[in-house]
Scaffold this active site. Structure first.
Site, PDB file in Angstrom:
ATOM      1  N   LEU A 111      17.987 -82.956  87.778  1.00 52.40           N
ATOM      2  CA  LEU A 111      18.229 -82.130  88.962  1.00 52.40           C
ATOM      3  C   LEU A 111      17.883 -82.832  90.271  1.00 52.40           C
ATOM      4  O   LEU A 111      17.864 -82.202  91.332  1.00 52.40           O
ATOM      5  CB  LEU A 111      17.469 -80.805  88.842  1.00 52.40           C
ATOM      6  N   ASP A 169       5.162-102.375  78.147  1.00 54.73           N
ATOM      7  CA  ASP A 169       6.094-103.030  77.228  1.00 54.73           C
ATOM      8  C   ASP A 169       5.824-104.524  77.123  1.00 54.73           C
ATOM      9  O   ASP A 169       5.815-105.083  76.031  1.00 54.73           O
ATOM     10  CB  ASP A 169       7.535-102.798  77.693  1.00 54.73           C
TER      11      ASP A 169
END
Length: 192
Positions: A111, A169
């Site tokens: 949104l 990561d």
């Protein structure tokens, strides 16, 4: 009394988790009632999600600053500091990833309005004097600006979050106990 409790809960701005699964009727009623009495801008009176119409708002200069950090142990921190992580330069890659995170925010958050960003900066800083077993961190700060009808808080938060995920990561082979924490908006300017 129940309605007063619902109004107080709704006014505190806490998010609501709505489900049509196996939650009891009372819980569904409570969730629906909270949505109807809250001031959530992305939810209509029926509880349906919608994108806010900002077409009547005048464009203004907007900026937001967000921060967060990735906690890690001393060994992993030293590898980052000495640029010895096998995947490459953690700080440089995370900085670029954070900028990309801000630019792609409306594609990740359903949104959010797509915005014409005029500035995205992401800075990362090494800190090694924190209390606890994870005594080191990569601290991340992003500043996002635009001239538009809506703010850039989500873009700033996305920049910090994607940069933090990139640090995680790139370092996960060296450490299994890192933690991303304290991702938040620390300043918002412009608009109302």
């Amino acid at each position: 009394m129940m309605m007063n409790i619902l109004r107080q809960w709704a006014s505190c701005g806490r998010p609501l988790l709505l489900s049509t699964g196996s939650i009891p009727k009372a819980s569904r009623f409570l969730s629906t009632t909270l949505v109807r009495h809250s001031k959530l801008t992305h939810v209509d009176d029926a509880g349906n999600a919608h994108m806010v119409d900002v077409s009547d708002k005048p464009p203004t200069q907007r900026s937001a600053t967000a921060r967060g950090r990735v906690l890690m142990n001393r060994e992993t921190f030293d590898l980052v500091k000495k640029d010895k992580i096998k995947k490459g330069n953690v700080l440089a890659v995370a900085q670029i990833a954070g900028i990309q995170g801000a630019k792609n925010c409306s594609q990740m958050i359903p949104l959010c309005h797509p915005l014409n960003l005029t500035k995205v900066s992401v800075s990362l800083r090494l800190v090694d004097d924190l209390p606890g077993s994870l005594s080191c961190a990569v601290e991340i700060e992003s500043v996002v600006k635009c001239k538009g009808e809506t703010g850039v808080e989500m873009e700033a938060l996305s920049a910090v979050s994607v940069a933090a995920l990139t640090v995680f990561d790139m370092c996960k082979a060296a450490s299994k106990n890192m933690r991303i924490e304290d991702v938040r908006v620390v300043e918002k300017l412009g608009g109302k």
